[in-house]
Structures are given as structure tokens and as C-alpha cells.
Design an enzyme around this catalytic site. Sequence first.
Site, PDB file in Angstrom:
ATOM      1  N   TYR A  58       0.852  -1.194   0.000  1.00 28.07           N
ATOM      2  CA  TYR A  58       0.000   0.000   0.000  1.00 28.07           C
ATOM      3  C   TYR A  58       0.882   1.236   0.000  1.00 28.07           C
ATOM      4  CZ  TYR A  58      -4.984  -0.767   0.255  1.00 28.07           C
ATOM      5  OH  TYR A  58      -6.273  -1.008  -0.070  1.00 28.07           O
ATOM      6  N   GLU A  60      -0.476   4.875  -0.414  1.00 29.77           N
ATOM      7  CA  GLU A  60      -1.240   6.110  -0.626  1.00 29.77           C
ATOM      8  C   GLU A  60      -0.328   7.320  -0.528  1.00 29.77           C
ATOM      9  OE1 GLU A  60      -3.150   3.820   1.453  1.00 29.77           O
ATOM     10  OE2 GLU A  60      -5.274   4.373   1.149  1.00 29.77           O
ATOM     11  N   ASP A 204      -7.972  13.345 -24.760  1.00 30.34           N
ATOM     12  CA  ASP A 204      -8.032  11.957 -24.314  1.00 30.34           C
ATOM     13  C   ASP A 204      -7.414  11.115 -25.429  1.00 30.34           C
ATOM     14  OD1 ASP A 204      -8.642   9.335 -23.782  1.00 30.34           O
ATOM     15  OD2 ASP A 204     -10.670   9.747 -23.042  1.00 30.34           O
ATOM     16  N   THR A 230      -4.758   5.729 -21.850  1.00 28.39           N
ATOM     17  CA  THR A 230      -4.659   4.386 -21.292  1.00 28.39           C
ATOM     18  C   THR A 230      -3.323   3.822 -21.745  1.00 28.39           C
ATOM     19  OG1 THR A 230      -5.832   3.472 -23.191  1.00 28.39           O
ATOM     20  CG2 THR A 230      -7.133   3.880 -21.212  1.00 28.39           C
ATOM     21  N   LYS A 233      -3.761   0.005 -25.011  1.00 24.58           N
ATOM     22  CA  LYS A 233      -4.354  -0.153 -26.363  1.00 24.58           C
ATOM     23  C   LYS A 233      -3.217  -0.158 -27.383  1.00 24.58           C
ATOM     24  CE  LYS A 233      -8.857   1.772 -25.125  1.00 24.58           C
ATOM     25  NZ  LYS A 233      -8.829   2.571 -23.888  1.00 24.58           N
ATOM     26  N   ARG A 239      -2.951  -2.862 -18.312  1.00 23.61           N
ATOM     27  CA  ARG A 239      -4.217  -2.124 -18.275  1.00 23.61           C
ATOM     28  C   ARG A 239      -4.094  -0.993 -17.258  1.00 23.61           C
ATOM     29  NH1 ARG A 239      -9.534  -3.754 -20.306  1.00 23.61           N
ATOM     30  NH2 ARG A 239      -8.091  -4.805 -21.694  1.00 23.61           N
TER      31      ARG A 239
HETATM   32  N1  DSN Z   1     -13.520   0.066 -24.320  1.00 23.91           N
HETATM   33  C1  DSN Z   1     -12.642   0.970 -25.022  1.00 23.91           C
HETATM   34  C2  DSN Z   1     -12.728   0.803 -26.486  1.00 23.91           C
HETATM   35  O1  DSN Z   1     -12.952  -0.314 -26.915  1.00 23.91           O
HETATM   36  O2  DSN Z   1     -12.543   1.742 -27.228  1.00 23.91           O
HETATM   37  C3  DSN Z   1     -12.908   2.367 -24.646  1.00 23.91           C
HETATM   38  O3  DSN Z   1     -12.955   2.484 -23.278  1.00 23.91           O
END
Ligand code: DSN
Length: 423
Positions: A58, A60, A204, A230, A233, A239
Amino acid sequence: MGTKHGNHTLDQYIDTEMKKIITKELERQKNQIILIASENFTSQEVIRTMGSILTNKYAEGYPGDRYYEGCNIVDEVEDLAIRRCNELFNSNYSNVQPHSGVQANTAVFLSVLNCNDRILSMNLRDGGHLSHGHKQNLTGRYFDIYTYSVDPETEIIDYENVRKLAKISKPKLIIAGASSYSRIIDYKKFREIADEVGAFLMADIAHVAGLIAGGQHPTSIGIADFTTATTHKTFRGPRGGLIIADKKYSSLINKSVFPGTQGGPFMHIIAAKAVAFKEALQPAFKVYAKKIVENSKALCDCLKYDGFRIVSGGTDNHLFLIDLTNKNVTGYEVSETLASVGIILNKNVIPYDNLNPNITSGIRIGTPAVTTQGMGVGEMHKIGEYISYTIKNRDNKAGLNDIAQKVKKLVNDFPVYSNMTIP
Ligand code: DSN
């Protein structure tokens, strides 16, 4: 590693029920063509780091200023992640604690907005994201949402229209970013518009983070006030999420992540982010990002040539959308049929879609995962043929069986995690 708790092979996995499920999922990932634009195959190094004992701690707070003792070593982990993130994106401040892209967005909202403040963001139907203002999302419930659409003819963002809407709505925050938009986003134009109306600008880049890191999409860093992303991707890491901004916002953003919207950071995930940043700093990552786009364009051109209508006529990035309206079939039916032959993608609404998100008039196709597998333009042509045949012959059982065999052969020629019984 190699102790009872540190072993990462399924052979030593003790929970047999879970072992069975993970093995099945591993086989699925190895034997299907993954065209979901937001999915990828992360490296074994990232997976190993996520599975490390760092999960036990932990922490924080932030490096050097934690609420628990014993954080001096995980401080090194977070410092390393931040340093690499800033080097990669050429930034002077980043927060690597957000558990996801939505959490990163939420922290930015908490930083600069009050309840009922106005946001101008891309319509979900035209490519925007749930967390940018969907009525059932926190954003739609607590903020006043205005949306911009793509141009009905070109299906590309009409920046003059965004400007007009910004002047009418006078938002406090403008969001530039999408989850199903296949064209370059011009952050500089968004900056001009935000400045004209005195709004904050948030980019974003969840979908294109890997393309930006790899030099295949213009960057938002140094242009937008806040960039959220994120890490799993096109970026191909664990993740998770992150926020990048100018360091003048550091205390505001740090407070909004913790204690504003999160508790203890996931130190194992932050460590895995650091590993992924290092991977993305290698020259090979630039090659990878370039190939993602090449593959996307090749697959898109192939399907276009075969008579499919592509939303906006093409793609500049890792994904594109097919409008199935003239094929008299829905996205729901097509994605199910393609899944039955081992081609995995998602149904997706298209601009001005009359069908609801469970049915949809379109499908979204993305190439980050197949590019990681090592597939190139030749394989995209094969996949294009398989998709086209499957959609046009969806009642031909024998034909679909034949495609399923071909799909299996193709993916088996490009094995992932080949020597892995379990990550
Ligand atoms: N679930 C993601 C996507 O497939 O684009 C977006 O959060």
C-alpha cells in the site's frame, strides 16, 4: 522468483479451477484473429511485472510523501515510471497512478470543474467516449454536456462547427478525443478554439497513445492543458491510465487522483507501466506504430475495394469503421458471424446511426494486436478476404467452416506467447 509464490507457470498453478479458465482464454487468444481496436498482446515482461509482489504494498500518497511506512522501494518504482513517461512524451509532469482511462478523465474533471459546469465533447455516436458525457455516466449526471458531431458528408470533425458550438455553449472544458474515430485529431485547432472561449482543453489519447509515442500521430502534449491516456491499447502496456500536464498543474492533478478519486495506487501496475514506457522508448516501437497504421490502411483499402462503405472513406490511424447499411445487415449480426469463424471485433455505432448501440449499423476494426503478432500487409489482404467472404456468405455453413480453418491456420503461423503455459 521460482518460489511457491513467485512461479509464473501454469504447471505450478495451484487453483485448478482458475488454471482451467486461464488456459482456455490463453488458447482463445492464440487461436483467433483479434481486431478489437482497443486490445493488444502485452509483453511477457509486462505480464511478469504485473504478477509481481509489488501488488502487496500500500502506498497512498506520492514518492517521498506517503501515508504508510515501508514505501521507500516502491517510491523508486513510481519515480522510474514518471521519469520514463516524461522522457517518452517529452513532458515535465505526469501522474501514473490512474487505474484506467476513465479514472484519469475523472481526476481531470475533479481538478477543474464544479457540478453543472459545461463540457463540450464529441458525440458518442460519432466516435466519442462514454466518459465524455454519456447521460448515464458520471459526466452526464454531474456536468452540463454539449456535443459536437462529425460533418454529415465527410464524417470528419468539422472544426468550424466545433468553434461555433464552443462560442454558443461557452464550455469550461473542451475534450478532444475519441474511441472510434479513424482520422487524425488536430489538437492545435482545438487549442485555438479553447483559447477563443477561455476553456480548458483535455486531450483523451487513450486510443492513439502508442501512435503518438511512436511518432505516427501528432502529439497533444504541450498543446492541451491535460492529456489523459490508457496504457494498454496501441500503447501495448498493462491495463491502466495516466495523466500528463504542465507541471504548474501538478499539485491540482495529484490531489484529484489521490485522495480525490482513488485510494492506494497499484504499484505492480505502475511498475508494469514503467516497463512498457521503456519498451516504447526503443526504436522498434516506432517501427511497430508505423506498421499498425500501414496494416490498418491495407485492411481498410482491401474491404473498400470489395464494396464496403468505410466511414469517412478511409483511415489515418489504427482503426476504421464499416457502414453495413447497404449490405442490409447489422453490426450485431456481422460481429457474431465473424466471431463464429474466429475473427473477433466489435459492433459499433456509426455517425448519425439510427440503430441503438446493442445493434448498430457498423463494425469497428483495429490492427494493434495483429501487428504485434508480426502480421503485415499480405496478411491484411487475407483477413480482408475472410471478412468480406464471411459477411457476404453468412448462410453458407460449408463456406464459413472453410474460413474458420483458414483463420486458424493464419493465426497459428503468427504465434503469440508461444512458449508460455501461463504468463
Ligand atoms: N472500451 C474501449 C474501447 O474499446 O474503445 C474504450 O474504453
